[in-house]
Design an enzyme around this catalytic site. Structure first.
Site, PDB file in Angstrom:
ATOM      1  N   CYS A 195       0.839  -1.206   0.000  1.00  0.00           N
ATOM      2  CA  CYS A 195       0.000   0.000   0.000  1.00  0.00           C
ATOM      3  C   CYS A 195       0.869   1.249   0.000  1.00  0.00           C
ATOM      4  O   CYS A 195       1.392   1.646   1.045  1.00  0.00           O
ATOM      5  CB  CYS A 195      -0.937   0.006   1.211  1.00  0.00           C
TER       6      CYS A 195
ATOM      7  N   CYS B  97      -0.499   4.068   2.151  1.00  0.00           N
ATOM      8  CA  CYS B  97      -0.288   3.861   3.588  1.00  0.00           C
ATOM      9  C   CYS B  97       1.150   4.166   3.994  1.00  0.00           C
ATOM     10  O   CYS B  97       1.393   4.809   5.020  1.00  0.00           O
ATOM     11  CB  CYS B  97      -0.604   2.420   3.969  1.00  0.00           C
ATOM     12  N   ASP B  98       2.107   3.684   3.205  1.00  0.00           N
ATOM     13  CA  ASP B  98       3.496   3.677   3.647  1.00  0.00           C
ATOM     14  C   ASP B  98       4.447   4.550   2.834  1.00  0.00           C
ATOM     15  O   ASP B  98       5.621   4.670   3.185  1.00  0.00           O
ATOM     16  CB  ASP B  98       4.029   2.233   3.630  1.00  0.00           C
TER      17      ASP B  98
END
Length: 308
Positions: free
Chosen positions: A134, A137-138
């Site tokens: 992701c 997300c990261d």
């Protein structure tokens, strides 16, 4: 046989949020946590984009806080996996991995989706330490660093473009000699000076001390001009799709060609009355914790209406 008024299958942001709302509505929900208690977020190192947390929080810690909130409302949480479902008639029947069976009047399916990985041993070794599925997300943790993205479709190109806005260099590792993405995304990727496409390339393994430092790649595997080499990078992003955890419901629940549960418009209602879907199991597009939590809220509110 035990009967449950509102059964929630899954324990990520969608399942836990559904449990909170269902409990507050006096639906006496019971949560079965499933294969991965806490969901995919438990494999995420740090979360910075979930509302109410001004400081970064680890994925496991965030999910533990959600679980505590669920328990505060007296919801029973069970650590079993649904192995079989019978949605042919109400009350609906479910069998779990301990051979127990329950029936339920209303059901919220929040079993999530599992990111597809290459199957490398080193992927597991570095998961949460440089390996991610992701970018949204990261990606922030790789500002001004070098990253690699695996895949050649719309998702991979989208991830590469997103990461190019953060990282200093993005390698797009594509096993085929062409991209499968839409033309507009292909053009954007090819015209982005930060992105370098590695066609006909596969990843053999990742390496690094305490985290990903690079990968061993093979160009044109099995061909006369095959070449194996090492490529340094700080982050390795998988963008080869997600597999929704819907197998046990497929005889009854309508899904799309990739297995994601179909719902009625913007609602969490499925084709089976009293059965609702929330989170990534019905979301092939966004797959974000805050979106999953919101869908869990909607599913619980719909379940309350149905039971009334």
């Amino acid at each position: 046989m035990e009967h449950i008024r509102c059964l929630i299958l899954g324990s990520g942001p969608a399942g836990y949020t559904a449990a909170i709302y269902a409990s507050r509505a006096n639906l006496s929900p019971v949560v079965y946590e499933g294969l991965q208690p806490g969901g995919q977020l438990t494999t995420t190192d740090m979360v910075e984009n979930f509302p109410s947390h001004p400081e970064p929080i680890s994925g496991p810690e965030l999910m533990d806080l959600m679980r505590q909130q669920v328990e505060k409302f007296g919801v029973e949480i069970r650590q079993h996996i649904c192995m079989k479902s019978d949605l042919s008639q109400r009350p609906y029947r479910f069998t779990f991995d301990d051979n127990s069976e329950v029936t339920a009047d209303a059901v919220i399916i929040a079993t999530g989706a599992t990111a597809r990985f290459l199957g490398l041993e080193s992927e597991e070794k570095y998961r949460g330490m440089g390996v991610s599925a992701c970018a949204t997300c990261d990606g922030f943790f790789y500002r001004k660093k070098t990253v690699a993205v695996v895949g050649g479709g719309d998702t991979a190109c989208g991830e590469a473009l997103y990461l190019a806005g953060l990282a200093s260099k993005v390698y797009l590792i594509v096993r085929k000699p062409f991209l499968r993405a839409s033309q507009i995304l292909q053009d954007r990727v090819k015209n982005n000076p930060k992105i370098e496409i590695l066609f006909e390339t596969n990843t053999l393994e990742l390496y690094g001390e305490g985290g990903v430092e690079g990968g061993r790649l093979v160009y044109r595997k099995g061909q006369p001009d095959e070449r194996i080499y090492e490529l340094p990078f700080d982050g390795f992003f998988l963008a080869i799709g997600h597999k929704p955890n819907t197998e046990v419901f497929k005889p009854w629940i309508e899904t799309d060609e990739n297995g994601f549960i179909k719902t009625e418009g913007a609602t969490p209602r499925t084709n089976i009355p009293g059965v609702f879907a929330a989170g990534d199991v019905a979301d092939p597009l966004y797959r974000q914790a805050v979106v999953a939590a919101a869908s869990g809220c909607k599913a619980a509110m719909e379940a309350e209406k149905y039971l009334l």
